[in-house]
Scaffold this motif. Structure first.
Motif, short mmCIF file in Angstrom:
data_model
loop_
_atom_site.label_atom_id
_atom_site.label_comp_id
_atom_site.label_asym_id
_atom_site.label_seq_id
_atom_site.Cartn_x
_atom_site.Cartn_y
_atom_site.Cartn_z
N ALA A 114 40.78 22.46 -8.00
CA ALA A 114 41.38 21.89 -9.21
C ALA A 114 40.38 20.95 -9.88
O ALA A 114 40.16 21.03 -11.09
N ALA A 115 39.74 20.11 -9.06
CA ALA A 115 38.79 19.15 -9.63
C ALA A 115 37.66 19.89 -10.35
O ALA A 115 37.23 19.49 -11.44
N ASP A 116 37.18 20.98 -9.73
CA ASP A 116 36.12 21.77 -10.38
C ASP A 116 36.63 22.40 -11.67
O ASP A 116 35.97 22.37 -12.70
N ALA A 117 37.83 22.97 -11.59
CA ALA A 117 38.37 23.69 -12.75
C ALA A 117 38.63 22.76 -13.93
O ALA A 117 38.60 23.18 -15.07
N PHE A 118 38.88 21.47 -13.62
CA PHE A 118 39.11 20.53 -14.72
C PHE A 118 37.80 20.03 -15.32
O PHE A 118 37.81 19.20 -16.22
N GLY A 119 36.69 20.49 -14.76
CA GLY A 119 35.39 20.10 -15.31
C GLY A 119 34.96 18.70 -14.92
O GLY A 119 34.18 18.06 -15.63
N LEU A 120 35.46 18.19 -13.79
CA LEU A 120 35.06 16.84 -13.37
C LEU A 120 33.61 16.86 -12.88
O LEU A 120 33.18 17.81 -12.23
N SER A 121 32.88 15.78 -13.19
CA SER A 121 31.50 15.70 -12.72
C SER A 121 31.52 15.45 -11.21
O SER A 121 32.52 15.00 -10.66
N ARG B 74 35.33 23.84 -19.21
CA ARG B 74 36.40 23.53 -18.27
C ARG B 74 37.22 22.33 -18.72
O ARG B 74 38.43 22.26 -18.47
N LEU B 81 47.59 25.64 -10.55
CA LEU B 81 47.45 26.47 -9.35
C LEU B 81 48.82 26.79 -8.76
O LEU B 81 49.84 26.35 -9.25
N PHE B 87 46.49 15.28 -7.31
CA PHE B 87 45.64 14.47 -6.44
C PHE B 87 46.48 13.36 -5.82
O PHE B 87 47.05 12.54 -6.54
N GLN B 99 41.43 14.87 -16.99
CA GLN B 99 40.41 15.50 -17.86
C GLN B 99 40.04 14.56 -19.00
O GLN B 99 38.88 14.49 -19.40
N GLU B 102 37.67 12.00 -17.71
CA GLU B 102 36.31 12.56 -17.63
C GLU B 102 35.68 12.63 -19.02
O GLU B 102 34.48 12.42 -19.19
#
Lengths: 506, 307
Positions: A114-121, B74, B81, B87, B99, B102
């Motif tokens: 999920a973290a990757d898919a949200f584009g988090l650094s 992204r 999911l 989280f 998001q 970020e």
């Protein structure tokens, strides 16, 4: 119990210092462990193979017995706090690394995705998600490390790093349960207090922030209090160490007072109860310490490589020891004090009066009906009872027992004769008489400062100050001082200063 | 617009997808349906590049997806999911706006947006915004996950079996919520499921996939009425309306006996469905008795049977 309380109150400052030493050493080791293990665990959690390899390495370090690890480090980094810090850090890493690594690996892969898919650094993913999620488990690793480090740090005293282990070490050495209890008890309390603090910190975010802030203020305060030292005019530091026990402690305190009075630019640091003979001797040769008091007899029998028969005349013994030290190790051995700290046989005052006994020859005349309690070593050595028996034609009923018990046995009247050392405080404590070795059978043991010749040449002022003790201090004076420190629990520095003042040396 | 052009995917000899050509229009709610292991999730994950195709190219708004900046791509795409995957260490509000965080949106702004989104997904915003995920029920968590996917007002939301773990009642609620939100926002949604009921209920268009091949793409009625092959026909067979028996229908509170005569005699429920409506009523005779039921009650009854 009252004895424990008395000892604590009369040694307050020293105990506090040991406690602080112990705490600082442990905390430094814990901090370094965290700084190494946590980033390493987080970094390697994403590459399985490297992570497992490091995991194995940290586990292997864990299996090395701590005392062996400390010993192994001495040739590389010497003695004192450095090897202790390295060893403790090495121990502390494993639980923290293991927990960090496992905690990160156990994070639900869906969350990672999920973290990757949200584009988090990478950074945000790590600090906003991974670290907080892994934190409870990381903190439990830190807590395991903490307990281990504080416990193992008691061994650091063995290599001259100080701390609460000093009390455990003297306790074992002198068969003194009070010291043992203080050392072990305080380290247990320290462990409980610190893990309690850690638990409090990890219980909520607010607690964590408050505690961290308080600790930070403490650390800054501590740093600030060290600042004046850094800017103070440069003093030369001379390190003087002593073996275990009260007598070396008193002597090095005298050295310190004498040196600092005559040489104001020199600051003397004392390392009391620093270790055994060979440990101190090596520390002196490698420059970890500058001076320590050593006995003439020990030099000839234990330290000099050349094996020579020990002369019975004290002056000859000293001259020989001085020459061998200078030739073999380029060490300077200053002239000794008056008293002899060798083997003796002692009887009670009343027994001596009743039978009019002053010397070993007098004792021999009494015949065979006496019972003696000897240290097991003394009873079976040629330079102990075996040789003595031939020399004076003695014949006792011999019982061997632990050193501390012998004196209690004679005090309670169960036996008539004990062996011991001429300056033992128990001689005064139990009203005993050390009999004169009129045939000079026992090798002479006279104490004198030992240092590198280069050091002596560079510091003639120090040599001059130390030589003031040459020929001073009689056996009964030393007995008296040992009695004050071990039995009356007075501080060694106070007893030392009092003697120097009374004899016009200060 | 999303275009799959000759997409193939293989791990060594193991072919997952072969020659997929598919276009999904803007604003569509497109459902990819197929049995597990058919490759539908792989197809979805190519859009946000969690998986890269081994053959062919995927185009997003006319530009190859691999030529887009990955982070920007992204950041402006929603993702839901199967499990809510909130989280656990972040509050509901922080979860929803991760998001935006970020992207550097200010805190006050983020809070405002989180409150809006919670209202949109039908939750009491002020009550829930500061709670932690474990304090919420499964259905609430999934609502939050949907709100999170909408946080950056994305043009495209990807949903991977998002309701499969929920019980039927909750699933129905979430499906309705999704349909409502989709209607309001006209965001493109690509939804993956193995449940053909869900596909029929949600999809503007449906892509049926099996063994790495796209078998048919069409509207729900096209698929039901003109299945492209036997697999599609079989897969959706059970989805044809289940009508139940006459006895069940008569036992329901909706049917009423009437005194009227001459209603058409029926033997099966199907026959009632094709009767002409008379002033809102369907009238029929069964085993010599006359009955009537309102059309809306009849549809409601059938709808309930379908669940």
């Amino acid at each position: 119990m009252t004895e424990v309380i008395n000892t604590i109150s009369s040694h307050q400052a020293e105990i506090l210092q040991s406690l602080v030493e112990h705490l600082l050493l442990s905390m430094e080791a814990l901090l370094i462990s965290c700084l190494i293990a946590i980033p390493l665990g987080m970094l390697l959690a994403h590459s399985k193979r490297a992570g497992e390899v490091v995991f194995q390495i940290t586990s292997i370090i864990q299996t090395i017995p701590s005392l062996a690890l400390l010993g192994l480090l001495i040739p590389f980094v010497g003695i004192g706090t450095t090897p202790a810090l390295i060893a403790l850090t090495a121990y502390g890493i494993m639980p923290i690394y293991q927990n960090t690594y496992t905690a990160i690996r156990n994070i639900d892969p869906n969350l990672e995705e999920a973290a990757d898919a949200f584009g988090l650094s990478k950074r945000r993913k790590m600090f906003r998600l991974e670290v907080p999620m892994a934190l409870p488990m990381i903190l439990s690793g830190v807590s395991i490390s903490l307990v281990m480090i504080i416990g193992t740090a008691t061994l650091a005293a063995m290599i001259g790093a100080g701390g609460l282990g000093t009390y455990i070490m003297i306790g074992i050495q002198q068969n003194n349960n009070t010291y043992l209890l203080i050392g072990a008890g305080l380290s247990a309390i320290l462990t409980l207090a610190m893990s309690g603090l850690l638990k409090f910190m990890s219980s909520s975010k607010k607690h964590f922030q408050v505690t961290a802030a308080v600790l930070a203020i403490f650390a800054i305060g501590l740093g600030a209090s060290q600042l004046p030292k850094a800017f103070a005019p440069k003093e030369e530091e001379v390190v003087i160490a002593g073996k275990l026990g009260s007598e070396p402690d008193i002597l090095i305190n005298m050295y310190k007072d004498l040196i600092e009075k005559d040489n104001p630019h020199i600051k003397v640091t004392l390392k009391k109860n620093f270790g055994g003979t060979s440990f101190l001797f090596n520390a002196l040769k490698t420059g970890k310490i500058d001076i320590y008091p050593e006995f003439t007899g020990t030099v000839l029998q234990g330290l000099a490589k050349k094996k020579v028969a020990t002369p019975h005349d004290p002056a000859k013994t000293y001259q020989l020891a001085k020459k061998l030290m200078a030739d073999e190790d380029q060490l300077t051995y200053l002239s000794p004090m008056k008293y002899q700290n060798g083997y003796d046989l002692a009887v009670t005052q009343s027994f001596a009066k009743r039978h009019n006994i002053k010397s070993l020859s007098d004792l021999a005349k009494l015949g065979t009906s006496l019972t003696a309690a000897f240290d097991p070593d003394f009873a079976n050595q040629e330079d102990g009872y075996l040789g003595l028996k031939k020399e004076y034609k003695l014949n006792f009923k011999v019982k061997t027992m632990e050193p501390a018990l012998r004196y209690k046995a004679i005090a309670s009247g169960k036996i008539e004769v004990v062996d011991g050392y001429t300056t033992d405080p128990q001689i005064k404590q139990y009203d005993l008489v050390a009999l004169k070795d009129d045939k000079s059978f026992f090798p002479p043991y006279q104490g004198a400062p030992l240092m590198k010749t280069a050091f002596a040449k560079k510091h003639p002022g120090i040599v001059k100050s130390l030589n003031k003790l040459s020929g001073k201090i009689t056996e009964s004076e030393m007995q008296e001082m040992n009695y004050k420190v071990t039995v009356k629990r007075e501080s060694a520095s106070k007893v030392a200063r009092q003697y120097l003042k009374e004899h016009g040396l200060l | 617009m999303i275009e799959y052009r000759d997409i193939g995917m293989a791990y060594g000899d193991n072919v997952i997808l072969e020659k997929i050509n598919l276009t999904i229009a803007d604003g569509e709610l497109f459902v990819l349906v197929g049995p597990s292991g058919s490759g539908k999730t792989t197809l979805l994950r190519m859009i946000n590049r969690l998986t890269e195709p081994s053959q062919g190219d995927l185009y997003l708004d006319g530009k190859r997806v691999k030529d887009h900046d990955l982070r920007q791509l992204r950041l402006h795409m929603g993702y839901v999911l199967q499990t809510s995957s909130l989280f656990p260490n972040l509050t509901i509000g922080d979860n929803i706006t991760i998001q935006l965080e970020e992207a550097g949106v200010k805190k006050a702004e983020r809070r405002k947006r989180a409150l809006e989104l919670l209202e949109q997904v039908g939750m009491e915003a002020e009550k829930y915004i500061s709670r932690l995920p474990h304090e919420l029920s499964g259905g609430q968590q999934q609502r939050v996950a949907i709100a999170r996917a909408m946080a950056s007002q994305p043009k495209l939301i990807l949903m991977d079996e998002s309701f499969s773990a929920l019980d039927p009642v909750l699933r129905r609620q979430q499906q309705e919520l999704l349909l409502k939100l989709h209607q309001q926002s006209k965001t493109t949604v690509v939804f993956v499921t193995h449940d053909m009921q869900e596909a029929l209920r949600l999809g503007d268009r449906i892509g049926v996939i099996k063994d790495g091949h796209l078998r048919q793409v069409g509207t729900p009625s096209e698929i039901l009425q003109k299945p492209a092959d036997q697999f599609v026909a079989d897969f959706f067979k059970s989805a044809r309306p289940r009508l139940g028996t006459m006895a069940e229908l008569l036992a329901s509170p909706y049917t009423k006996k009437t005194k009227e005569k001459n209603s058409q005699s029926v033997n099966k429920v199907e026959e009632i469905a094709v009767l002409p409506e008379i002033a809102g009523y369907l009238k029929f005779a069964y085993q010599g008795e006359n009955y009537q039921i309102t059309t809306s009650d009849f549809l409601h009854y059938l709808g309930k049977l379908g669940d």
